[in-house]
Scaffold this active site. Sequence first.
Site, short mmCIF file in Angstrom:
data_model
loop_
_atom_site.label_atom_id
_atom_site.label_comp_id
_atom_site.label_asym_id
_atom_site.label_seq_id
_atom_site.Cartn_x
_atom_site.Cartn_y
_atom_site.Cartn_z
N GLN A 140 -38.11 26.71 16.14
CA GLN A 140 -37.44 25.61 17.06
C GLN A 140 -38.22 25.06 18.16
O GLN A 140 -38.77 24.14 18.54
CB GLN A 140 -36.25 26.03 17.70
CG GLN A 140 -35.62 25.26 18.89
CD GLN A 140 -35.17 24.07 18.28
OE1 GLN A 140 -34.34 24.19 17.25
NE2 GLN A 140 -35.42 22.93 18.70
N CYS A 273 -31.89 22.22 21.85
CA CYS A 273 -32.08 22.62 20.52
C CYS A 273 -31.05 22.14 19.40
O CYS A 273 -30.99 21.98 18.25
CB CYS A 273 -32.58 23.92 20.46
SG CYS A 273 -30.99 24.86 21.10
N1 CP Z 1 -31.34 24.13 16.48
C1 CP Z 1 -30.86 25.11 15.38
O1 CP Z 1 -31.61 25.91 14.94
O2 CP Z 1 -29.74 24.55 14.76
P1 CP Z 1 -29.10 24.91 13.62
O3 CP Z 1 -28.18 26.44 14.23
O4 CP Z 1 -28.00 23.96 13.01
O5 CP Z 1 -29.88 25.45 12.60
N1 NVA Z 2 -28.91 30.01 21.28
C1 NVA Z 2 -28.43 29.54 20.08
C2 NVA Z 2 -29.22 28.66 19.40
C3 NVA Z 2 -28.61 27.87 18.38
C4 NVA Z 2 -29.70 27.18 17.41
C5 NVA Z 2 -27.63 30.39 19.34
O1 NVA Z 2 -28.18 31.59 19.10
O2 NVA Z 2 -26.50 30.22 18.76
#
Ligand code: CP
Ligand code: NVA
Length: 313
Positions: A140, A273
């Site tokens: 990411q 993200c």
């Molecule tokens: N940003 C991200 O990793 O999204 P997902 O959890 O949908 O893969």
């Molecule tokens: N911080 C979040 C990011 C998801 C892409 C999680 O770990 O759920």
Amino acid sequence: MSIYDLKGRDMLCLCNFSAEELWHFIRHALELKRRYYAGERVIPVLAGASVALIFQKPSTRTRVSLEVAINQLGGHPMYLGWRDLQLGRGETIHDTAKVLSRYVDGIVARVFDHGDLEELAEHSDVPVINALSDFTHPTQALADMITIYEKFGRLRGLTMAFVGDGRDNVLNSLLFASAILGVNMRVASPRELQPEKSVMDRVEELALESGAEITVMEDPVEAVKGVDVVYTDVWVSMGQEDVAEKKMELLRPYQVNRELMSYAKETAIFMHCLPAKRGEEVTDDVIDGTQSTVWDQAENRLHANKAILSLLL
Ligand code: CP
Ligand code: NVA
């Protein structure tokens, strides 16, 4: 070994890569993106290769962009839900790593415990790529650096403010990437949720070389004043449901809304993200507003993953 010979390396943490190596991923991703838009949809460097995608948590972007990336590189992606594997019935990570290494050319895994990834990598004979753990989310943050570079034409000397949970996995990867690449970082979070000392020690060590200034503070307004990038993530990450109420209470003053965005530069971009909890860490007018780059970020996951897979596998 040449810096451009990354074959066989794992990607568990961006903190294990040099600035030159991260730039190599970034440049390669941009080149693959350019070729994709020029009509070259398939660049079959993974022809005949299979990649295991182990997921212990849900995913939209990471899973889909990886499957599409592997397909566009001519390889075969295999989605393997943790509970569908014998792992879910107690087979060890050691044995799973040994067996999968006899079949596939690479393993990508999304897990709760970062230690599980380290164990997987230790016993695998093929590269292991972190698709998110409780500690980091390197693919990411790499895609995010590509997005920032596309928007500003440079990275070094820009300033990003991350507003919210100072122990967030995405933030940890952004801190490592920024420290290595020379992006200044300001983290605004409540005292109870500020970055772990071990993370900051490593970040400060990495920043010595790049000259990036990394600061942690409580006041979101102070953090956002005059920055180029405002970034946030959910307040409650996957697996933190038991502490959701406490975190929500602590983080309520850290919402990125139009008023907070007004302290950043006029040219500043908003990043997330995703998935977002609209109305919690970010308001609709910001995430849907003209400064938001969230869809470009999501798209760049694909091009970043193609670069990562084609350089490591
Ligand atoms: N940003 C991200 O990793 O999204 P997902 O959890 O949908 O893969
Ligand atoms: N911080 C979040 C990011 C998801 C892409 C999680 O770990 O759920």
